[in-house]
Design a protein around this motif. Structure first.
Motif, mmCIF file in Angstrom:
data_model
loop_
_atom_site.group_PDB
_atom_site.id
_atom_site.type_symbol
_atom_site.label_atom_id
_atom_site.label_comp_id
_atom_site.label_asym_id
_atom_site.label_seq_id
_atom_site.Cartn_x
_atom_site.Cartn_y
_atom_site.Cartn_z
ATOM 1 N N ALA A 281 -11.156 4.965 7.329
ATOM 2 C CA ALA A 281 -11.016 3.809 6.196
ATOM 3 C C ALA A 281 -10.782 4.429 4.891
ATOM 4 N N VAL B 102 -8.480 2.213 2.766
ATOM 5 C CA VAL B 102 -8.654 0.820 3.101
ATOM 6 C C VAL B 102 -8.583 -0.059 1.794
ATOM 7 N N THR C 116 -15.075 -7.895 -1.715
ATOM 8 C CA THR C 116 -15.968 -7.128 -0.644
ATOM 9 C C THR C 116 -17.386 -7.689 -0.539
ATOM 10 N N ILE D 241 -18.901 -5.456 2.587
ATOM 11 C CA ILE D 241 -18.545 -4.463 3.238
ATOM 12 C C ILE D 241 -18.057 -3.451 2.252
ATOM 13 N N LYS D 242 -18.241 -2.057 2.688
ATOM 14 C CA LYS D 242 -17.991 -0.959 1.937
ATOM 15 C C LYS D 242 -17.645 0.364 2.578
ATOM 16 N N ARG D 243 -17.192 1.204 1.856
ATOM 17 C CA ARG D 243 -16.747 2.428 2.356
ATOM 18 C C ARG D 243 -17.480 3.593 2.415
ATOM 19 N N LEU E 139 -16.335 2.623 7.559
ATOM 20 C CA LEU E 139 -16.322 1.049 7.107
ATOM 21 C C LEU E 139 -17.610 0.647 7.791
#
Length: 544
Positions: A358, A361, A368, A378-380, A385
């Motif tokens: 990701a 992304v 997010t 949601i985070k990288r 991910l």
């Protein structure tokens, strides 16, 4: 790209005999008396000029065998090695004769490295100064400590100015001052554009010093590329976070999550992921699932990845779009962290999982974070991910009493949220959740809300004089209805008035004197109330 060392289809077999006379016995008897050991299996790597390349692998993986073949110390069973430039193998102990003095060893090792006596005379003073051996340089090496011997070997190797330097776990020599000097010398080589091949089982050293890395395991090349990526894969394997087959799958398939869309409805969270997943090496007949896994418990949900099966372009054929919603999987997304992965079943029927990449992304409208029943983010992280689910408020709670009445387990406690007043029993609802730690089967028991002044009248809890009168809860569990196993206990707290948040926490139980001290046995069944971690767990087992 210019190549300093090219290794093509390298294989090395060793013959293993039961005793030292095995080779002679084999010739005389004309019978095979050995087993073959494959130290390297069809390894191909190109080492670019002017770069520092790490070779990772645990002891016995084949790293040293690869170096010996590159340097000409050993011959390959099959394959070729091409070296473009002068090469020095920085093995601090090889080429040193213990009977000779340090000074004499400088010339002897220099000649072994391909230099004339005249060339070594030009370097000898720099070597002596770098080694820090001083007057000991004229003493026999057999009188040296191991650190002094290593200093001598390192000083000779790095001061002969090769085009290609191969380092085999040799930087940790001498004291801290000398190690720093060694690293400075190695960095000088990097700035001069020399090629350095650094062999180690320490992924941190490889990541910090090298731009590229290769990982060798049991004689096979697992992966070769960016040092941080390879180091991360190696570390995940060595720490047990990932299986080798999972890593091979992650490397084998081309995959990426390109877009994420998050929204919510009356039923809760909706999340759509779009990307691609395909195999560049041939037809891809695998059926893949998207897997969302609770990192703390291991519990997961999955949904098939439907890809463009009939598109002529291989990347377009691998494109997917998949939606996960709380309406479809009620009760799964509770406070915690969840990883986004892909999974399939291999030819042996074993489930294989790997994280979908990701790194680039994009989030629709840069959303997010969604706030609904919980706070969803949601985070990288390191090109992977993750989703975190968090409570909006903090539940203050405690179990005051636990007791048995035949097969009924009674639990009494208090729970409140600072600032949210509970003047009546219809302002709050609570449930006790029992989650099996192996099967993740869940049992939910509604709590009866009771009136108490325990919190309202406590100045330390309630300095602002809020009304928390209905903060007491009681739960009864019929243990005959609960299968054997070990259960984690959670408390869900639902605000029935504005702001209407739902919260879920592990049940806190620190008043051990008010709980059963020994497993309770009823009808040949033991029920063990466990609070050693201060969080409540219950274990049920047959006691016959």
């Amino acid at each position: 790209m210019d190549i300093a060392v090219s290794v093509k289809n390298l294989t090395k077999k060793y013959k293993l005999y039961e005793d030292k006379w095995g080779p002679i016995k084999e010739v005389v008897s004309k019978k095979k008396l050995h087993n073959e050991f494959l130290a390297l299996k069809d390894v191909s790597i190109d080492f670019p000029k002017g770069e520092s390349i790490g070779v990772l692998g645990k002891n016995g993986s084949g790293k040293s065998t690869l170096l010996k073949i590159i340097t000409g110390i050993a011959e390959p069973t099959a394959g070729t090695v091409t070296v473009n430039g002068s090469l020095v193998f920085l093995d601090v102990s090889s080429g040193i004769d213990s009977e000779l003095s340090g000074y004499e060893n400088i010339f002897m090792k220099g000649i072994l490295l391909g230099y004339t006596k005249e060339e070594m005379l030009e370097k000898v003073e720099d070597i002596i100064e770098f080694s820090e051996l001083g007057e000991f340089i004229n003493q026999p090496v057999k009188n040296y400590s191991s650190g002094m011997k290593s200093k001598l070997g390192f000083a000779i190797s790095v001061n002969v100015n090769p085009d290609i330097l191969i380092v085999d776990e040799a930087l940790a020599v001498g004291d801290s001052h000398f190690r720093e000097k060694c690293m400075n010398k190695m960095n000088d080589f990097k700035r001069e554009g020399k090629t350095i091949i650094f062999v180690s089982h320490d992924k941190n050293a490889v990541e910090s010093f090298c731009s590229k890395a290769a990982w060798i395991h049991k004689g096979e090349l697992i992966t070769y590329g960016d040092s941080k990526f390879v180091g991360s894969m190696y570390n995940d394997f060595m720490s047990g976070k990932k299986t080798l087959e999972g890593i091979l799958s992650e490397i084998k398939f081309i995959h990426e999550i390109e877009h994420v869309v998050m929204d919510h409805s009356h039923s809760g969270l909706n999340m759509t992921l779009q990307g691609y997943l395909y195999d560049t090496k041939g037809p891809d007949e695998n059926d893949f699932n998207l897997i969302v896994r609770d990192d703390r418990t291991g519990e997961f949900i999955s949904k098939p990845l439907i890809r463009g099966q009939h598109h002529p372009d291989i990347k377009e054929k691998g494109r997917f779009s998949v939606q996960i919603s709380e309406e479809e999987f009620p009760g799964f997304f509770k406070p915690g962290r969840f990883s986004i992965q892909a999974g399939y079943v291999n030819e042996c029927g074993e489930p294989i999982e790997f994280p979908l990449w990701a790194g680039q992304v994009k989030f629709q409208d840069e959303v997010t974070e969604i706030q609904n029943v919980y706070n969803y983010t949601i985070k990288r992280d390191q090109n992977r991910l993750f989703m975190t689910v968090e409570n909006f408020d903090k539940v203050q709670q405690q179990i005051n009493h636990i007791w048995f009445d035949q097969h009924i387990l009674n639990i009494e406690g208090v729970a409140f949220v600072r600032g949210y007043e509970t003047p009546a029993d219809d302002t709050v609802a609570m449930n006790l959740h029992l989650v099996n730690l192996e099967s993740f089967e869940e049992f939910v028991y509604p709590a009866v809300i009771r009136e108490t002044e325990e919190i309202t009248e406590n100045q330390s809890f309630n300095p602002q004089g809020k009304n928390y009168n209905f903060s007491k809860f009681e739960v009864t569990l019929d243990t005959n209805e609960i299968p054997d196993g070990k259960y984690e206990c959670k408390l869900s707290y639902h605000m029935k008035k504005v702001p209407g948040h739902k919260l879920m926490v592990l049940v806190w139980a620190s008043k051990s004197e008010n709980y059963p001290q020994e497993p309770y046995v009823h009808n040949r069944r033991a029920i063990d109330v466990q609070t050693a971690t201060k969080y409540l767990q219950i274990e049920l087992r047959n006691n016959s």
